[in-house]
Design a protein around this motif. Structure first.
Motif, short mmCIF file in Angstrom:
data_model
loop_
_atom_site.label_atom_id
_atom_site.label_comp_id
_atom_site.label_asym_id
_atom_site.label_seq_id
_atom_site.Cartn_x
_atom_site.Cartn_y
_atom_site.Cartn_z
N GLY A 1 0.83 -1.21 0.00
CA GLY A 1 0.00 0.00 0.00
C GLY A 1 0.86 1.25 0.00
O GLY A 1 1.97 1.27 0.54
N SER A 2 0.33 2.32 -0.57
CA SER A 2 1.06 3.59 -0.66
C SER A 2 1.10 4.29 0.71
O SER A 2 0.38 3.90 1.63
N ILE A 3 1.90 5.34 0.79
CA ILE A 3 1.91 6.17 2.00
C ILE A 3 0.51 6.72 2.26
O ILE A 3 0.02 6.71 3.41
N ALA A 4 -0.16 7.20 1.22
CA ALA A 4 -1.51 7.76 1.38
C ALA A 4 -2.47 6.71 1.93
O ALA A 4 -3.23 6.97 2.87
N LEU A 5 -2.45 5.53 1.35
CA LEU A 5 -3.35 4.46 1.76
C LEU A 5 -3.03 3.98 3.18
O LEU A 5 -3.93 3.84 4.02
N MET A 6 -1.75 3.77 3.46
CA MET A 6 -1.36 3.28 4.79
C MET A 6 -1.64 4.33 5.87
O MET A 6 -1.98 3.98 7.01
N THR A 7 -1.49 5.61 5.53
CA THR A 7 -1.76 6.68 6.51
C THR A 7 -3.24 6.73 6.85
O THR A 7 -3.62 6.81 8.03
N ARG A 8 -4.08 6.68 5.83
CA ARG A 8 -5.53 6.74 6.09
C ARG A 8 -6.01 5.47 6.79
O ARG A 8 -6.86 5.52 7.68
N LEU A 9 -5.48 4.31 6.40
CA LEU A 9 -5.83 3.06 7.06
C LEU A 9 -5.42 3.10 8.54
O LEU A 9 -6.17 2.65 9.42
N ALA A 10 -4.23 3.65 8.81
CA ALA A 10 -3.77 3.73 10.20
C ALA A 10 -4.70 4.60 11.04
O ALA A 10 -4.97 4.29 12.20
N LYS A 11 -5.21 5.67 10.44
CA LYS A 11 -6.15 6.52 11.20
C LYS A 11 -7.46 5.77 11.44
O LYS A 11 -8.03 5.84 12.53
#
Lengths: 225, 225
Positions: free
Chosen positions: B117-127
């Protein structure tokens, strides 16, 4: 428009590098003026990056520039410093409002550093200072140094956001001028003792930044719906 | 050697993509079999990355591959799906041990995803899932996809750590074989219902991984001094 993400300058804006580095220097080099050493070390920061920004040298992470500059400053002062002292830049203390302010901002926004520090440096600094970042953006992502516009734009692109949906937060007017030129929103939070009690620079905003706040808690209040 | 950093596979290892994606599909496309749709969507994942791994296509973030694959699967089933359904992959729920386990591991180690997953995807998933990562590593950092060795190595390099100081944690034996070949330590945590109740793959370790643990809390206990 409420920004979806806030990205932050770190050295000076989030953390008090001067007194923290002086503390680390003092612990290792007891015979030097630790605050003067910290100031001289920091003074080598921008010239070291300038060569990379100008294309005279390929991208080198700030960790390596810090180590090179450490030995230059130590040599100028006639002392020998261990490589390990470079890790002083991973042990910087936050200003008192930073952690509670970031926690408040994190409930509604993505928060990330957009620093010239590397992912490695920003990750270790975040663990030391309890900075609750959602991800690490900045120089490593862009393979270049602020205030080049590509660093701000690469940080927005990594979040898949247009620049206008991202707000740059900094205590330095020049950082915000560069961010605004790259299309980002801007917030100015002054840090009037970053350079000590007699600081003369960046005490006030020099443009109509989108938000001007005395600290991160006030920034969070201003951005709340 | 105790690893300084632990890097994690995410889809399947940290989060239950199958039931979460099915929930999101069901909310938008009430006339399809949502679990079957999730499985078909996921089945397009590896072939889409394979072309990029093989050099037949330049690096494209997984967000875009997910969107392309969404429309392929929807088209095959004779339905039309909105682009926004791609964000289903940002709304995946963690397995119950993941958040407390990561919080325990974070006290002594750097923890980061090493996902496709991209930084964008992993960041939103983490939230969404409250995953307390210290930073986001993986495909975007390497501009390539696992199991290519460069993805594991680029993640270690971003932390300025040698591979032997980093442990890859995954529920998939093939991910760990690739990580071990790249020089990393390995930990296997099985997720026996990732593919549903009748799963036949990755139920047991197929090699002598450095750590084998039933869940992240046990992994934290095994790594404690």
């Amino acid at each position: 428009m409420t920004p979806q993400a806030l990205i932050f300058d770190v050295f000076g804006t989030c953390v008090d590098w001067r007194s923290s580095v002086a503390r680390e220097v003092g612990a290792v080099l007891p015979r030097v003026d630790a605050t003067a050493f910290a100031t001289l070390w920091r003074a080598e920061y921008d010239p070291a990056m300038a060569r990379i920004r100008d294309g005279g040298r390929g991208y080198v992470p700030l960790d390596d520039l810090h180590r090179e500059n450490l030995h230059k400053v130590a040599g100028d002062l006639g002392v020998t410093a261990p490589d390990s002292l470079s890790h002083a830049w991973e042990k910087l203390d936050p200003w008192p409002d930073v952690v509670p302010g970031l926690l408040a901002l994190k409930t509604r926004h993505i928060i990330a550093p957009c620093s010239n520090g590397s992912i490695a440096l920003m990750t270790r600094l975040a663990k030391h200072a309890a900075l609750p970042w959602d991800c690490i953006l900045g120089a490593d992502i862009a393979q270049d140094y602020k205030p080049k516009p590509g660093v701000y734009r690469a940080s927005c692109a990594a979040l898949r956001l247009p620049p206008e949906a991202v707000m740059m937060v900094a205590a330095h007017n020049d950082d915000l001028h560069a961010a605004r030129a790259a299309g980002l929103q801007t917030a100015f939070v002054p840090r009037p003792t970053e350079h000590g009690e007699r600081q003369t620079t960046d005490l006030v905003p020099d443009a109509d930044w989108d938000v001007i706040a005395p600290d991160f808690l006030d920034l969070a209040r201003q951005l709340a719906p």
